[in-house]
Design an enzyme around this catalytic site. Structure first.
Site, mmCIF file in Angstrom:
data_model
loop_
_atom_site.group_PDB
_atom_site.id
_atom_site.type_symbol
_atom_site.label_atom_id
_atom_site.label_comp_id
_atom_site.label_asym_id
_atom_site.label_seq_id
_atom_site.Cartn_x
_atom_site.Cartn_y
_atom_site.Cartn_z
ATOM 1 N N HIS A 44 0.840 -1.197 0.000
ATOM 2 C CA HIS A 44 0.000 0.000 0.000
ATOM 3 C C HIS A 44 0.878 1.250 0.000
ATOM 4 C CE1 HIS A 44 -3.519 -2.203 1.871
ATOM 5 N NE2 HIS A 44 -2.541 -2.951 2.335
ATOM 6 N N TYR A 45 0.301 2.370 -0.385
ATOM 7 C CA TYR A 45 0.875 3.653 0.048
ATOM 8 C C TYR A 45 -0.047 4.253 1.096
ATOM 9 C CZ TYR A 45 -2.026 6.342 -3.433
ATOM 10 O OH TYR A 45 -3.019 6.903 -4.182
ATOM 11 N N THR A 46 0.519 5.166 1.911
ATOM 12 C CA THR A 46 -0.288 5.758 2.983
ATOM 13 C C THR A 46 -1.285 6.775 2.428
ATOM 14 O OG1 THR A 46 1.490 7.366 3.303
ATOM 15 C CG2 THR A 46 1.444 5.456 4.789
ATOM 16 N N GLU A 92 2.382 -0.731 4.682
ATOM 17 C CA GLU A 92 2.053 0.633 4.264
ATOM 18 C C GLU A 92 3.376 1.350 3.974
ATOM 19 O OE1 GLU A 92 -0.674 2.411 3.713
ATOM 20 O OE2 GLU A 92 -2.285 1.151 4.539
ATOM 21 N N HIS A 138 -2.668 -3.164 -3.338
ATOM 22 C CA HIS A 138 -4.018 -2.993 -2.819
ATOM 23 C C HIS A 138 -5.000 -2.834 -3.989
ATOM 24 C CE1 HIS A 138 -6.695 -0.892 0.431
ATOM 25 N NE2 HIS A 138 -7.124 -2.082 0.117
ATOM 26 N N ASP A 186 -3.717 2.415 -4.829
ATOM 27 C CA ASP A 186 -2.372 2.306 -4.242
ATOM 28 C C ASP A 186 -1.788 0.911 -4.450
ATOM 29 O OD1 ASP A 186 -4.402 1.496 -2.248
ATOM 30 O OD2 ASP A 186 -2.750 1.312 -0.834
HETATM 31 ZN ZN LIG Z 1 -4.084 0.569 0.593
#
Ligand SMILES: [Zn+2]
Length: 252
Positions: A32-34, A97, A139, A149
């Protein structure tokens, strides 16, 4: 430390209250990215009882690795999602993340130190868990209609070069129309079957509908990022064929 870190690469442990027992064995790694400007705010959110979200790890832009949930526990990072017929992705996955403000803040690049730290952490996780290469996912792969993301500028190539995930070099732009929303017939059915067999949540109908477009866009984000528009142009189709062949070659 509130609990013992699972990885020697962890620099800081911050326990999130948002976890529970797993209901399945770990067989996926989800990236994921935040999506927030401030990493500290993202960290606060992942550890806040009100937010009811969490991940096992957060990797800062400078490469520092924070662990929030023990790997043995189910964290809350995937939300409503599906892969290869399974919908409880949180129970089966480890979630990382990666601090990056994301699409809403101009898609800033992932710094080199952060890339190196994520590569190291993934390799370390893969020594401890039997996770097949094609189950190291974005994600956006498991929630194509909701999530973008970690983004089309994510470093899948670098991960693959380090032996993490399944990835093939994308085909450059090619002449021809390919398949687009509104199309129907055998070729659309074959595309949908190919995406569904890979794991995407798509029921082959033979009609290129909105859901098909979302899944094609998710595929592009991960595997053919030069243009993410949900149109199955010839380069997208050729890249999908290569990926399917690479997966078959691995399985045999
Ligand atoms: Zn995510």
């Amino acid at each position: 430390m509130p609990f013992t870190a699972d990885s020697p690469l962890v620099t800081d442990v911050v326990l999130s209250p948002n976890h529970e027992p797993r209901r399945a064995a770990i067989d996926m790694l989800l990236l994921h990215y935040t999506g927030m400007e401030s990493t500290d705010e993202a960290l606060q959110r992942l550890a806040s009882p009100e937010a009811k979200v969490s991940s096992h790890y957060l990797v800062r832009q400078n490469g520092a690795v924070v662990q929030l949930v023990p790997e043995a526990r189910r964290a809350y990072h995937a939300g409503v999602s599906s892969w290869d017929g399974e919908t409880d992705i949180n129970s089966r996955s480890i979630g990382i993340e990666i601090a990056n403000p994301g699409h809403d803040f101009g898609c800033p690049p992932y710094p080199e130190e952060q890339v190196a730290a994520v590569v190291g952490l993934c390799r370390d996780i893969l020594t401890r868990h039997a996770i097949r290469a094609e189950r190291v996912l974005a994600h956006s792969d498991v929630a194509p209609a909701r999530k973008r993301d970690p983004g089309e500028w994510f470093f899948w190539r670098e991960l693959a070069e380090a032996g993490i995930g399944l990835w093939v070099p994308p085909h450059p732009a090619m002449p021809g129309r390919g398949l687009a929303p509104g199309d129907s017939g055998e070729a659309v059915l074959a595309l949908q079957q190919s995406l569904a067999r890979y794991g995407y949540d798509l029921v082959p109908t033979g009609t290129f509908d909105a859901k098909t477009r979302d899944v094609v866009a998710a595929f592009q984000r991960h595997f053919r990022p030069a243009r993410v528009d949900g149109l199955a142009d010839p380069s997208t189709l050729a890249t999908l064929d290569d990926l399917t062949a690479a997966r078959t070659a691995r399985a045999s």
